[in-house]
Every structure is written in C-alpha cells, then in structure tokens.
Scaffold this motif. Structure first.
Motif, PDB file in Angstrom:
ATOM      1  N   LEU A   1       0.816  -1.210   0.000  1.00 57.16           N
ATOM      2  CA  LEU A   1       0.000   0.000   0.000  1.00 57.16           C
ATOM      3  C   LEU A   1       0.855   1.269   0.000  1.00 57.16           C
ATOM      4  O   LEU A   1       0.562   2.230  -0.718  1.00 57.16           O
ATOM      5  CB  LEU A   1      -0.917   0.005   1.223  1.00 57.16           C
ATOM      6  N   ALA A   2       1.905   1.265   0.831  1.00 58.72           N
ATOM      7  CA  ALA A   2       2.742   2.459   0.986  1.00 58.72           C
ATOM      8  C   ALA A   2       3.397   2.882  -0.322  1.00 58.72           C
ATOM      9  O   ALA A   2       3.682   4.069  -0.513  1.00 58.72           O
ATOM     10  CB  ALA A   2       3.801   2.220   2.054  1.00 58.72           C
ATOM     11  N   ALA A   3       3.622   1.931  -1.209  1.00 58.48           N
ATOM     12  CA  ALA A   3       4.238   2.248  -2.508  1.00 58.48           C
ATOM     13  C   ALA A   3       3.374   3.195  -3.334  1.00 58.48           C
ATOM     14  O   ALA A   3       3.869   3.864  -4.250  1.00 58.48           O
ATOM     15  CB  ALA A   3       4.479   0.955  -3.293  1.00 58.48           C
ATOM     16  N   HIS A   4       2.088   3.288  -3.007  1.00 60.19           N
ATOM     17  CA  HIS A   4       1.163   4.121  -3.789  1.00 60.19           C
ATOM     18  C   HIS A   4       0.533   5.244  -2.969  1.00 60.19           C
ATOM     19  O   HIS A   4      -0.177   6.087  -3.527  1.00 60.19           O
ATOM     20  CB  HIS A   4       0.049   3.242  -4.374  1.00 60.19           C
ATOM     21  N   LEU A   5       0.795   5.267  -1.662  1.00 61.34           N
ATOM     22  CA  LEU A   5       0.237   6.313  -0.808  1.00 61.34           C
ATOM     23  C   LEU A   5       1.115   7.561  -0.831  1.00 61.34           C
ATOM     24  O   LEU A   5       2.304   7.506  -1.179  1.00 61.34           O
ATOM     25  CB  LEU A   5       0.094   5.793   0.624  1.00 61.34           C
ATOM     26  N   GLU A   6       0.540   8.693  -0.418  1.00 61.92           N
ATOM     27  CA  GLU A   6       1.258   9.965  -0.392  1.00 61.92           C
ATOM     28  C   GLU A   6       1.299  10.521   1.025  1.00 61.92           C
ATOM     29  O   GLU A   6       0.585  10.038   1.911  1.00 61.92           O
ATOM     30  CB  GLU A   6       0.563  10.964  -1.328  1.00 61.92           C
ATOM     31  N   GLN A   7       2.129  11.514   1.219  1.00 59.78           N
ATOM     32  CA  GLN A   7       2.284  12.109   2.544  1.00 59.78           C
ATOM     33  C   GLN A   7       0.926  12.554   3.091  1.00 59.78           C
ATOM     34  O   GLN A   7       0.133  13.170   2.386  1.00 59.78           O
ATOM     35  CB  GLN A   7       3.232  13.317   2.479  1.00 59.78           C
TER      36      GLN A   7
ATOM     37  N   MET B   1       6.123   4.444   9.686  1.00 64.31           N
ATOM     38  CA  MET B   1       5.207   5.185   8.815  1.00 64.31           C
ATOM     39  C   MET B   1       5.400   6.694   8.966  1.00 64.31           C
ATOM     40  O   MET B   1       5.345   7.441   7.997  1.00 64.31           O
ATOM     41  CB  MET B   1       3.755   4.812   9.135  1.00 64.31           C
ATOM     42  N   GLU B   2       5.628   7.122  10.204  1.00 61.42           N
ATOM     43  CA  GLU B   2       5.844   8.546  10.464  1.00 61.42           C
ATOM     44  C   GLU B   2       7.069   9.057   9.710  1.00 61.42           C
ATOM     45  O   GLU B   2       7.065  10.166   9.176  1.00 61.42           O
ATOM     46  CB  GLU B   2       6.008   8.773  11.966  1.00 61.42           C
ATOM     47  N   GLU B   3       8.102   8.240   9.645  1.00 57.85           N
ATOM     48  CA  GLU B   3       9.319   8.621   8.925  1.00 57.85           C
ATOM     49  C   GLU B   3       9.066   8.749   7.425  1.00 57.85           C
ATOM     50  O   GLU B   3       9.794   9.454   6.720  1.00 57.85           O
ATOM     51  CB  GLU B   3      10.418   7.585   9.186  1.00 57.85           C
ATOM     52  N   CYS B   4       8.016   8.081   6.941  1.00 58.03           N
ATOM     53  CA  CYS B   4       7.650   8.150   5.516  1.00 58.03           C
ATOM     54  C   CYS B   4       6.576   9.204   5.255  1.00 58.03           C
ATOM     55  O   CYS B   4       6.097   9.338   4.119  1.00 58.03           O
ATOM     56  CB  CYS B   4       7.133   6.794   5.037  1.00 58.03           C
ATOM     57  N   GLY B   5       6.158   9.904   6.295  1.00 61.29           N
ATOM     58  CA  GLY B   5       5.133  10.924   6.133  1.00 61.29           C
ATOM     59  C   GLY B   5       3.722  10.368   6.145  1.00 61.29           C
ATOM     60  O   GLY B   5       2.767  11.074   5.769  1.00 61.29           O
ATOM     61  N   LEU B   6       3.554   9.122   6.581  1.00 64.11           N
ATOM     62  CA  LEU B   6       2.245   8.485   6.629  1.00 64.11           C
ATOM     63  C   LEU B   6       1.763   8.353   8.069  1.00 64.11           C
ATOM     64  O   LEU B   6       2.570   8.257   8.996  1.00 64.11           O
ATOM     65  CB  LEU B   6       2.288   7.103   5.977  1.00 64.11           C
ATOM     66  N   LEU B   7       0.460   8.340   8.258  1.00 65.76           N
ATOM     67  CA  LEU B   7      -0.137   8.160   9.577  1.00 65.76           C
ATOM     68  C   LEU B   7      -0.505   6.697   9.767  1.00 65.76           C
ATOM     69  O   LEU B   7      -0.833   5.995   8.802  1.00 65.76           O
ATOM     70  CB  LEU B   7      -1.385   9.029   9.727  1.00 65.76           C
ATOM     71  N   TYR B   8      -0.464   6.240  11.017  1.00 72.38           N
ATOM     72  CA  TYR B   8      -0.754   4.838  11.298  1.00 72.38           C
ATOM     73  C   TYR B   8      -1.648   4.747  12.518  1.00 72.38           C
ATOM     74  O   TYR B   8      -1.403   5.394  13.536  1.00 72.38           O
ATOM     75  CB  TYR B   8       0.550   4.070  11.556  1.00 72.38           C
ATOM     76  N   LEU B   9      -2.697   3.942  12.387  1.00 72.57           N
ATOM     77  CA  LEU B   9      -3.665   3.789  13.462  1.00 72.57           C
ATOM     78  C   LEU B   9      -3.965   2.305  13.639  1.00 72.57           C
ATOM     79  O   LEU B   9      -4.198   1.594  12.662  1.00 72.57           O
ATOM     80  CB  LEU B   9      -4.956   4.529  13.090  1.00 72.57           C
ATOM     81  N   GLY B  10      -3.920   1.839  14.875  1.00 74.36           N
ATOM     82  CA  GLY B  10      -4.357   0.479  15.159  1.00 74.36           C
ATOM     83  C   GLY B  10      -5.812   0.535  15.611  1.00 74.36           C
ATOM     84  O   GLY B  10      -6.204   1.471  16.298  1.00 74.36           O
ATOM     85  N   MET B  11      -6.610  -0.446  15.219  1.00 69.06           N
ATOM     86  CA  MET B  11      -8.024  -0.403  15.611  1.00 69.06           C
ATOM     87  C   MET B  11      -8.552  -1.801  15.886  1.00 69.06           C
ATOM     88  O   MET B  11      -8.651  -2.630  14.983  1.00 69.06           O
ATOM     89  CB  MET B  11      -8.878   0.258  14.524  1.00 69.06           C
ATOM     90  N   GLY B  12      -8.884  -2.063  17.148  1.00 70.60           N
ATOM     91  CA  GLY B  12      -9.501  -3.332  17.500  1.00 70.60           C
ATOM     92  C   GLY B  12     -10.923  -3.384  16.977  1.00 70.60           C
ATOM     93  O   GLY B  12     -11.664  -2.414  17.088  1.00 70.60           O
ATOM     94  N   VAL B  13     -11.286  -4.512  16.379  1.00 72.23           N
ATOM     95  CA  VAL B  13     -12.648  -4.721  15.872  1.00 72.23           C
ATOM     96  C   VAL B  13     -13.188  -5.951  16.588  1.00 72.23           C
ATOM     97  O   VAL B  13     -12.814  -7.076  16.284  1.00 72.23           O
ATOM     98  CB  VAL B  13     -12.667  -4.936  14.347  1.00 72.23           C
ATOM     99  N   SER B  14     -14.071  -5.740  17.560  1.00 73.95           N
ATOM    100  CA  SER B  14     -14.550  -6.845  18.377  1.00 73.95           C
ATOM    101  C   SER B  14     -16.010  -7.169  18.084  1.00 73.95           C
ATOM    102  O   SER B  14     -16.828  -6.283  17.868  1.00 73.95           O
ATOM    103  CB  SER B  14     -14.414  -6.505  19.864  1.00 73.95           C
ATOM    104  N   GLY B  15     -16.309  -8.454  18.114  1.00 72.35           N
ATOM    105  CA  GLY B  15     -17.687  -8.891  17.884  1.00 72.35           C
ATOM    106  C   GLY B  15     -17.793  -9.932  16.802  1.00 72.35           C
ATOM    107  O   GLY B  15     -18.892 -10.358  16.456  1.00 72.35           O
TER     108      GLY B  15
END
Length: 419
Positions: A94-100, A122-136
């Motif tokens: 994904l990162a190969a095609h994403l932008e800052q 990701m921060e060093e590449c100018g990208l944001l990163y979020l972890g998200m638990g999906v329960s249920g």
C-alpha cells in the motif's frame, strides 16, 4: 468488479469474512468504499455480495495502484489481514502508492510493540498509522462492532464520523467506539479485552455445565432461563445442535499474551489464567476420554455466577500497563464501549463505568463502595454454586479462581509461604 474509477471515502484491504462484512457495514452506513485483496476472486465476491444486499456502494479493484488512487485524499485504508509478516507485506504494498498525509489502519489482533514499531516507520515516511480493534466477530463486523482505535489521533479524526456510525449503538450509552490512546495502547487494550472474553466464555461454559450436569436441566429448560441456542435443532433434525458441538477448542494467542503481561506487571488475573489452562486441557480430548473411563461421578442441583471479578482482572492489567507506558487510558470509556458489539457486553459494565467516573484513579474496583456492595449481594450465592459443583464432581475453575481472588482481597492478612 466495478469498471469505472470511483472516488470513495475509504478503502479496505483484506477480504476474508471479517473484511467483507466490515466493508458492507461501512457501505450500508452511506460511505462509498473501495476494496482490494491479493486474491482477486475475493474482490469480485465482495462486490457481488454488496449488490445482492441492496446495491451498496462497494467498488472493487484488482491491483493496489488503482485501489489506492480511487480513494479521496487524504486517503485512509483499513487492513484486515493476519498478524505478523502479512501486515508488513500489506503495508509495503500500500505504501508504494500512498502519499504524505495518507493513513493506514490495522484492524487485526497484533502485538502492541509491533504497532509502535510500524507507527514510527510510517511517520518517517510521512504516513499516519492507526491500530483499531474490531470486536464482535463476523456478526459485529457486519451489524455493529465494538471499535478500539489508537495511535495517531490525527488519523482517528479522519474517520471519526465513519466509526461513530459503523460501531454498535447502545441506548443511553452511545456508539461503542472511543479514541483509546497513543502508541500501541489500542492493541494492548484489545488484547486484554480478548483475554476477558476468554474468561467470560469460560464462566458461561461452567454455568452451563453446572445447570446441565448438576441441575439436570433439559435443553428446553436451559433455553427458557438462558439463551435461544439451546432450542436449535441440528441440520438432520435428530437432536439439539448444542449437544453435538465438540468440546475442544484452540486460540489465537491474545489470551496467552494477556496472561503473560499480567505476570510481567505483577497483576493477579486468575480467571483469565484458568480459562487459558482450560483451553489447553480441552485440546487433550483423547486423554480426557481415556481418563473418563476410569473416573466416574454422580451429579445433582444448581445456581448461576457473576462475571464482575473477571472484568476487574482485565481492568487492573490495563491500568498497570497504562501507568507503565504513560498512555493515560480512560477505563470508564473502555467499560462503555464494551457494552455492545462484543462478547463481554455485561450489565455490570454500567457499574464499572460509574465507579471509574466517581474516581478515575481507583486502585481497585473492590474498594468502590457501590461496586463492592454489588459483589457482596451476590457472593453468598456464588459460594453456594462453587461448593455445589465441587461436591458433585463438576469442574468450575473460573468460578473458583474468581471466588478465591475475592476472598483473598477482602482478607486483612494473606498467608504466603516463601522459601
């Protein structure tokens, strides 16, 4: 597959059942979504399912470049892939095609330190990163999960409006989602949440065993006082489905991680620990069958049990880690978002939230007067159930361990042999 390029609000990569159902949930709430999977047949399957379920705005792409470019900027992509190396591989793709300024959200069960490592990269590449638990599970993903996002707060604000609508909705409580905290806090919270679910399911299984084996309740009687599952017949119609479920299970690792972290943090979590042991023992089906030929038992009578102590175990682990890492986690909010969309969803969560609202720095739920009174109102019945089970040869390790914790906690003097 959708042929034209459509600008969508969000993207999702990883279309196993959980990914498919979450994509359909997002689309059903009115947010056009792009989907991608390395196995392209999964893309076509998801798009077709979206059409069948009401021409939902789901757009499929067979290559990562087209997928990423179809999403409006700043782009947000949710990953739902297996933890470990597949996550790193998907990020690279994904990162190969994403932008800052674009964002990747990991919706899987991952070790929290891996998330912190990835967020930094990701921060060093100018990208944001979020972890998200999906329960249920699948049901939650499709109709409303409990969501536990953490990491980049900026990334969370990108999709807060989506999450508020996609999450389970509980009357008088609101959407079962909140921003958890920075770093890998969301992974840690989701990990302990899963550990609590292990214990929760263990207590349910033990209550069923006491009612069935000691109380001699029929499936019809169990259905009337517990859940409708006991009335479901199997496909052949020659018996009840519940009686044909194999008493053998596995695990994904989060329960084991929870117990390991409890030990590292010197936090007692007996109910979660014995639920893990019970899963280990359940895997020894052949050995148990042989032992049953030697050990025989008689059974008669019943009563149910409470899960409050179990949830406290988990809260204590989360609180200890939050203090160690400086995450400043809001335990009352965690109790609130677990009220719907996941297995835990106990009425006692209201009591827990109110206790933390009264005192956010509460050392232990048992020292909150109102919570303690709830426990005291039930502890006599709790003791009777455990004694009844023991006297009738029925194993209740979760109930027994939780009771032992309570009795030790209220004792001024604790005797421990040290050598």
């Amino acid at each position: 597959m959708q042929a034209e390029m459509a600008v969508t609000r969000i993207g999702l990569s990883g279309l196993a059942v959980m990914g498919q159902f979450l994509a359909l949930n997002i689309a059903e709430k009115g947010f056009p979504i792009s989907v991608y999977n390395r196995t392209t047949s999964k893309v076509d399957e998801t798009v077709q399912r979206a059409k069948v379920e009401g021409n939902l705005p789901v757009y499929g792409y067979h290559d990562p470049a087209s997928f990423v470019n179809s999403i409006q900027k700043p782009r947000v992509v949710i990953m739902l892939v297996k933890a470990g190396a597949p996550v790193d591989q998907t990020i690279a793709t994904l990162a190969a095609h994403l932008e800052q300024g674009d964002c990747i959200i990991d919706g899987g069960n991952e070790w929290y330190e891996n998330t912190e490592r990835r967020e930094k990269a990701m921060e060093e590449c100018g990208l944001l990163y979020l972890g998200m638990g999906v329960s249920g599970g699948e049901e939650g993903a499709r109709n409303g999960p409990s969501l536990m996002p953490g990491g980049s707060f900026e990334a969370y604000k990108y999709i807060e409006d989506i999450l508020l609508q996609v999450a389970a909705q509980v009357p008088d409580s609101g959407p079962c989602v909140t921003y958890i905290g920075k770093g890998g806090s969301r992974n840690f919270v989701k990990m302990v949440h899963n550990g609590i679910e292990y214990g929760d399911m263990q207590l349910i299984a033990e209550a069923y065993d006491v009612l069935k084996s000691v109380g001699k309740l029929t499936n019809s009687e169990l259905q009337q006082i517990t859940a409708d599952i006991f009335s479901i017949k199997d496909d052949q119609g020659d018996g009840y489905l519940v009686d044909k479920v194999l008493d053998k299970t596995g695990m994904k690792g989060t329960g084991k991680w929870t117990v390991q972290q409890a030990a590292e943090l010197s936090v007692a979590a007996p109910t979660i620990e014995v639920s893990l042991d019970s899963r280990f023992l359940s895997g020894l089906k052949d050995e148990r069958v042989e032992a049953a030929k030697i050990f025989q038992g008689d059974f008669s009578s019943n009563l149910p049990v409470d899960k409050a102590q179990l949830i406290e175990d988990g809260m204590n682990i989360i609180k200890a880690k939050s203090m160690e890492k400086g995450w400043s986690l809001n335990l009352g909010e965690l109790a609130r978002i677990w009220k719907g969309g996941c297995i835990i969803r106990a009425i006692f969560l209201d009591c827990i939230k109110k206790a933390y609202d009264r005192n956010a720095d509460l050392a232990n739920l048992l020292v909150d007067p109102e919570f303690a009174q709830e426990i005291m109102d039930r502890q006599a019945a709790w003791r009777r159930v455990v004694c009844l089970a023991i006297n009738n040869g029925v194993s209740t390790p979760g109930m027994s361990a939780s009771l032992a914790y309570l009795l030790t906690s209220k004792t001024r003097t604790s005797y421990v042999f040290v050598c």
